[in-house]
Every structure is written in C-alpha cells, then in structure tokens.
Design a protein around this motif. Structure first.
Motif, PDB file in Angstrom:
ATOM      1  N   ASP A   1       1.019  -1.389  -0.062  1.00 24.73           N
ATOM      2  CA  ASP A   1       0.100  -0.197  -0.135  1.00 24.73           C
ATOM      3  C   ASP A   1       0.955   1.198  -0.054  1.00 24.73           C
ATOM      4  O   ASP A   1       0.505   2.292   0.517  1.00 24.73           O
ATOM      5  CB  ASP A   1      -0.900  -0.053   1.360  1.00 24.73           C
TER       6      ASP A   1
ATOM      7  N   HIS B   1     -16.127  -4.504  13.583  1.00 19.54           N
ATOM      8  CA  HIS B   1     -16.113  -4.141  12.148  1.00 19.54           C
ATOM      9  C   HIS B   1     -17.439  -5.038  11.718  1.00 19.54           C
ATOM     10  O   HIS B   1     -17.641  -6.186  12.455  1.00 19.54           O
ATOM     11  CB  HIS B   1     -14.941  -4.586  11.344  1.00 19.54           C
TER      12      HIS B   1
ATOM     13  N   HIS C   1     -13.815 -11.554   9.131  1.00 16.54           N
ATOM     14  CA  HIS C   1     -12.108 -11.286   8.880  1.00 16.54           C
ATOM     15  C   HIS C   1     -12.078 -12.822   8.282  1.00 16.54           C
ATOM     16  O   HIS C   1     -10.876 -12.691   7.801  1.00 16.54           O
ATOM     17  CB  HIS C   1     -11.483 -10.943   9.979  1.00 16.54           C
TER      18      HIS C   1
ATOM     19  N   TYR D   1      -0.866  -4.376   5.637  1.00 21.43           N
ATOM     20  CA  TYR D   1      -0.795  -3.392   4.912  1.00 21.43           C
ATOM     21  C   TYR D   1       0.585  -2.582   4.985  1.00 21.43           C
ATOM     22  O   TYR D   1       0.758  -2.227   5.909  1.00 21.43           O
ATOM     23  CB  TYR D   1      -1.918  -2.302   4.901  1.00 21.43           C
TER      24      TYR D   1
ATOM     25  N   THR E   1      -3.447  -5.874  10.631  1.00 25.34           N
ATOM     26  CA  THR E   1      -4.940  -6.232  11.436  1.00 25.34           C
ATOM     27  C   THR E   1      -4.850  -7.703  11.862  1.00 25.34           C
ATOM     28  O   THR E   1      -4.172  -8.515  10.968  1.00 25.34           O
ATOM     29  CB  THR E   1      -6.360  -6.071  10.613  1.00 25.34           C
TER      30      THR E   1
ATOM     31  N   LEU F   1      -5.131  -4.341  16.058  1.00 23.44           N
ATOM     32  CA  LEU F   1      -4.285  -3.531  15.257  1.00 23.44           C
ATOM     33  C   LEU F   1      -2.962  -2.963  15.743  1.00 23.44           C
ATOM     34  O   LEU F   1      -2.952  -2.551  16.814  1.00 23.44           O
ATOM     35  CB  LEU F   1      -5.210  -2.213  14.639  1.00 23.44           C
TER      36      LEU F   1
ATOM     37  N   TRP G   1      -0.196  -0.460  14.023  1.00 20.58           N
ATOM     38  CA  TRP G   1      -0.068   0.587  13.225  1.00 20.58           C
ATOM     39  C   TRP G   1       1.133   1.463  13.477  1.00 20.58           C
ATOM     40  O   TRP G   1       1.106   1.968  14.464  1.00 20.58           O
ATOM     41  CB  TRP G   1      -1.346   1.443  13.121  1.00 20.58           C
TER      42      TRP G   1
ATOM     43  N   GLN H   1     -11.162   2.781   8.821  1.00 25.04           N
ATOM     44  CA  GLN H   1     -11.826   2.338   7.602  1.00 25.04           C
ATOM     45  C   GLN H   1     -11.239   2.505   6.253  1.00 25.04           C
ATOM     46  O   GLN H   1     -11.074   1.699   5.336  1.00 25.04           O
ATOM     47  CB  GLN H   1     -13.245   2.705   7.751  1.00 25.04           C
TER      48      GLN H   1
ATOM     49  N   GLU I   1      -7.871   3.647   5.701  1.00 25.75           N
ATOM     50  CA  GLU I   1      -6.470   3.017   5.695  1.00 25.75           C
ATOM     51  C   GLU I   1      -6.887   1.451   5.316  1.00 25.75           C
ATOM     52  O   GLU I   1      -5.820   1.106   4.596  1.00 25.75           O
ATOM     53  CB  GLU I   1      -6.014   2.895   7.102  1.00 25.75           C
ATOM     54  N   MET I   2      -7.774   0.730   5.546  1.00 25.94           N
ATOM     55  CA  MET I   2      -8.033  -0.554   5.204  1.00 25.94           C
ATOM     56  C   MET I   2      -8.974  -0.779   4.039  1.00 25.94           C
ATOM     57  O   MET I   2      -9.310  -1.847   3.463  1.00 25.94           O
ATOM     58  CB  MET I   2      -8.753  -1.289   6.173  1.00 25.94           C
TER      59      MET I   2
ATOM     60  N   ASP J   1     -11.974  -2.827   3.616  1.00 27.93           N
ATOM     61  CA  ASP J   1     -12.003  -4.459   3.681  1.00 27.93           C
ATOM     62  C   ASP J   1     -12.513  -5.023   4.507  1.00 27.93           C
ATOM     63  O   ASP J   1     -13.112  -6.150   4.443  1.00 27.93           O
ATOM     64  CB  ASP J   1     -10.504  -4.899   3.806  1.00 27.93           C
TER      65      ASP J   1
END
Length: 407
Positions: A90, A200, A204, A211, A220, A230, A232, A255, A257-258, A261
C-alpha cells in the motif's frame, strides 16, 4: 522473603517469556523464584477492560502453552485462529509488490497460530507458575553479584537471593544484563506503533492483513467474532494528531486505511503508543546470566517474530538448565552459557536482520530497497516451493526446537 534465600534458578521479569521459563523449570523440579514489581497482582481476578494489545503466537509457541497446561484452557475462548496471512503493498511506489496470501491449509497442519490478548496470557501464565510452586516475589532487582559458583541478587526490598543461575527476562533496560557485563547494539526507527482493537461489520475469516505503507506496516489481526486488533506504525509527528481524533473520527480513519476491507469500523479502543527501537545483545549469556526476551533482542512488530522468538529463548534456557541439573552439572557454567548463546544467535540474528530490512525498505526513500522488496514479494507469489518454505520458516524455524515446543 528472608535474606539469604537460596534457589536453583531465579527469573527476573514476569512477562510471557519470564513466566514461561519459570513454569518449565518448576515442572522439572527446580527450586525457582520469579521476581517482578506487582507480580502478585497478576494472579488477581481480571477486569473486563477492552483488549488493546494482543500477541500472535505460532504453533510452536501454542505447543509450549499446552506443555505448561494453559492451552486451550481459558485462553482459547478469548483468542482467534490465524488461518490466512495477507501482505498488501500500500506504498503506491513506482514498483509495487503483488499482494501475497498465505493459507495454513496449504500446510495441512491447522491454523498458523492464534491471536491471544496479552493481559490474559500473562494472567494465565502467572497462575500456572504459582500452581507449579514458583516463589513469586514482588520486588525489583537492584543489582547482582556474580561469583564462581553462585549469583547473589539484591532487591529493592533490601532482601538478597542466591541462585546457581539467573534468567534475565527484565526487559530492554535489563539490570541483570548490565551486571553480567553484556553490552548491546541499539538503534531507533523514525516510527511509533499504535496498538488498539476495534469491531467491524464484515467477517475477517481468520485472516491477518499486513498493509505495507510508507510509514511502516498497518497490521490487522483477528479476534473472536467481528473484532480485530491492530498494530499501526506511524511517524512520530503523526501520533498526537491521530490520538486526538474522536472515536468516530478514528474509526473512519481506520476504515479508510483498510480500504473498507472489514466494512464499517466501530468500538475503537484508545490507542497505546510504543516508540520503535531495535536492540541486540552482543552475547545472549555470560557469567551465570541467560538473557531471554527483550533483555536479549528487540524487533519491530513485523511478521509476529518478537514474542515467538522470546518464547523460544525461554524454552531453550529452561531446557539447558534443567538438563544440566539432571546430569549434576553446573547450570551456570561458561560452557552452558556459550552453548545457549550459539543456539539462540543462530535463530535470532537472521530473523532480526530480515525484519529490520523489511521495515527499512518501507520507510526509506532509497529506490533499490523498494525494488528489492517488490522482487522478493513477486518471487514469493510465483514460486510455490519458496512460498511454502517461507510459511514453514515462519511457523517452525529451521533447526531444532526445544522439547517443550515439539508437541
């Protein structure tokens, strides 16, 4: 605890690695003490606070927990299996790497491992240590005098303890490492890790996603139900602005950043912040002191290497010491320390180098590093034997595992 108390082994530190080594040595019949500030609180009833920090443990570490009698027990219901591992480039780099997905079904050995809440893991290991007869001492180690046949530890309670050998699991600023005369190489990264958990709306499917961004990995990891943890990695100047976001704003940022997904993100916990550093001890054992965990090595949270290496430290240290005592040999001898150093260096040094290279390839502006990462990921994607070798190495390191991890 009275002055002059004598033990076969003293463990300093009550993290997962220190407690695991104490449990293994107690199971082997050693007289053992484990020292850490507030250690008795670890066996108190747990609160129902939200999970923020979790640890992804691969199958050898899970087998170790089973050996200690804490797996599945109360750990498994609060943990989630790791069935799939996906790496997504990414970075928007000129040469971007392909997305690579590793599936545990390709190995036919169940999940790669399990994602376990850290507080729950420490709580259960502390209970196991107490039940196994480990003497838990609520104190800090001030210093250690190391003689020809004995180590004497001075505590901040003014008590003194004697031991034939000492396991230093007292973290990256280890007092015992210092007093054993072991120096370290240290370095810093221009990064801070944010650790949190969230809910979420999309499943999953047991998949952990890493990422790769220009500030470092955004990873994640599944939790039970539609929840994930997470880690990060961000630049230090981004920490305060991110932590100042409201819960709804932070959920929207995650949301984004992902790329959506995991669907709609909510119930985000307050981030814990951890400045990123690296460290490697120049020896892993000397002068009756064996280093385990972050007293020996510190790595960024990439590829779930840190605690898995630390638990291998713990299992190897306990095995070496218990074998020496069983054979009426000196468990703190120079010979044993040298053998432990050699065994752990062969495992830790190449992994630490690989994690460091991967991390620097993300945050560096040096073009050849980006190209090398893209080529490496492309090879993993298109050469099945190489991909399988990578999966096996991540789960079950090349070379012998300690007995407690063999199942």
């Amino acid at each position: 605890m009275q002055n002059g108390s004598e033990f076969d082994v003293v463990v300093a530190g009550a993290g997962p690695a220190g407690l695991a080594s104490a449990c293994l040595l107690a199971q082997a019949g050693c007289r053992i003490a484990c020292i850490a500030p507030g250690i008795e609180l670890l066996t108190s009833p747990r609160s129902d606070e939200p999970v923020r920090r979790t640890v992804a443990l691969m199958q050898p570490a899970i087998r170790l927990l089973a050996t200690l009698g804490v797996w599945p027990g109360k750990l498994q219901p609060g943990s989630a299996p790791l069935e799939l591992l996906k790496i997504v480039d990414d970075t928007l780099a000129t040469f971007s790497a392909p997305t690579v997905t590793f599936s545990s079904s390709e190995l036919g050995e169940g999940p790669f491992g399990w994602n376990i809440p850290l507080d729950l893991l420490v709580h259960e290991l502390a209970h196991a240590a107490k039940a196994a007869g480990v003497t838990l001492i609520n104190a800090s180690v001030r210093g250690c005098q190391l003689g020809a046949g004995k180590a004497e530890l001075s505590l901040d309670t003014e008590a003194k303890l004697g031991a034939v050998v000492v396991i230093a699991a007292d973290g990256r600023q280890s007092v015992l490492r210092r007093d054993a005369g072991i120096s370290v190489n240290e370095w810093q990264y221009d990064q801070t890790a944010l650790a949190l958990s969230f809910s979420h709306t999309s499943a999953h499917h047991g998949m952990s996603v890493e990422y790769h961004k220009t500030s470092g990995p955004f990873t994640t990891v599944p939790l039970p139900g539609n929840k994930s943890s997470l880690v990060w990695m961000v630049r230090p100047h981004d920490v305060d602005p991110i932590c100042a976001l409201s819960e709804d704003q932070l959920a929207a940022r995650l949301q984004l950043e992902m790329h959506g997904d995991l669907g709609l993100v909510e119930d985000v916990t307050t981030p814990a912040t951890i400045p990123m550093t690296g460290m490697a001890a120049r020896k892993f054992a000397a002068n009756r002191v064996l280093l385990v965990g972050e007293a020996a090595h510190v790595v960024p949270p990439i590829g779930a290497q840190g605690l898995n290496m630390s638990l291998r430290d713990a299992a190897f240290a306990a095995e070496a010491i218990s074998d020496a005592l069983r054979l009426y040999e000196d468990p703190g001898s120079d010979k044993l320390c040298a053998a432990y150093d050699t065994a752990r260096r062969a495992d830790v040094v190449p992994r630490q180098a690989a994690v460091d290279t991967m991390n620097r390839s993300l945050i560096s502006e040096f073009f050849p590093l980006h190209l090398g990462r893209a080529v490496g990921m492309t090879a993993l994607q298109h050469i099945p034997p190489l991909k399988r070798r990578a999966m096996l190495e991540g789960m079950n390191p090349t070379g012998s595992l300690p007995r407690a991890m063999r199942g």
